[in-house]
Scaffold this active site. Structure first.
Site, PDB file in Angstrom:
ATOM      1  N   ASN A 100       0.869  -1.174   0.000  1.00 14.52           N
ATOM      2  CA  ASN A 100       0.000   0.000   0.000  1.00 14.52           C
ATOM      3  C   ASN A 100       0.910   1.228   0.000  1.00 14.52           C
ATOM      4  OD1 ASN A 100      -2.403  -1.492   0.151  1.00 14.52           O
ATOM      5  ND2 ASN A 100      -2.234  -1.663   2.375  1.00 14.52           N
ATOM      6  N   HIS A 122       6.575  -1.585   3.797  1.00 10.82           N
ATOM      7  CA  HIS A 122       6.301  -2.966   4.204  1.00 10.82           C
ATOM      8  C   HIS A 122       5.538  -3.671   3.110  1.00 10.82           C
ATOM      9  CE1 HIS A 122       3.163  -0.251   5.729  1.00 10.82           C
ATOM     10  NE2 HIS A 122       2.312  -1.242   5.496  1.00 10.82           N
ATOM     11  N   LEU A 123       5.914  -4.915   2.920  1.00 10.05           N
ATOM     12  CA  LEU A 123       5.267  -5.780   1.927  1.00 10.05           C
ATOM     13  C   LEU A 123       4.312  -6.697   2.686  1.00 10.05           C
ATOM     14  CD1 LEU A 123       5.061  -6.993  -0.926  1.00 10.05           C
ATOM     15  CD2 LEU A 123       7.148  -8.299  -0.432  1.00 10.05           C
TER      16      LEU A 123
END
Ligand code: AMP
Length: 119
Positions: free
Chosen positions: A92, A105-106
């Site tokens: 996001n 962040h994934l």
């Protein structure tokens, strides 16, 4: 685009530093993976760079190798949790896309059928 600086107020910097507890499922010299506190799937893991970057584009710009390691770590966790060949990876980016923590962040989501398009 500004160069990375550690951020004293960053939640994920504190998790990486071990100052805030998290269930860590995978870690390397450059990335850390831990379970999301509010899981949206049976497995919902966040993979983050140890360095502080606001979003995925900054990681790709400043540390392209780390970008590849984020995806590699996600695949390793997916493999460990036996998803077979189906899981979802999401970055996001920006508040309008639902980003609430401004340390890249994934999201790794798996363990249930995942519909498309997402909301
Ligand atoms: P995003 O909305 O894409 O920025 O994702 C941030 C994610 O961080 C959300 O899915 C939250 O549930 C998750 N989160 C927030 N605080 C924590 C925490 N202390 N430990 C693990 N995950 C967290």
């Amino acid at each position: 685009m500004s160069a990375p600086e550690p951020s004293a107020d960053c939640l994920f910097c504190k998790i990486v530093a071990g100052e805030i507890p998290a269930e860590i499922v995978h870690a390397t010299e450059t990335v850390v993976a831990f379970r999301d506190v509010n899981p949206q799937a049976p497995t919902h893991v966040l993979i983050v760079p140890r360095s502080h970057y606001a979003n995925a584009a900054e990681v790709a710009h400043w540390e392209p190798t780390t970008m590849s390691e984020l995806v590699g770590a996600a695949a390793a966790v997916a493999d460990k949790e036996a998803f077979g060949d189906s899981y979802r990876l999401v970055f996001n980016t920006g508040p309008g896309a639902g980003q609430t923590v401004f340390h890249a962040h994934l999201h790794l989501l798996g363990g249930r059928p995942l519909t498309w398009p997402p909301g």
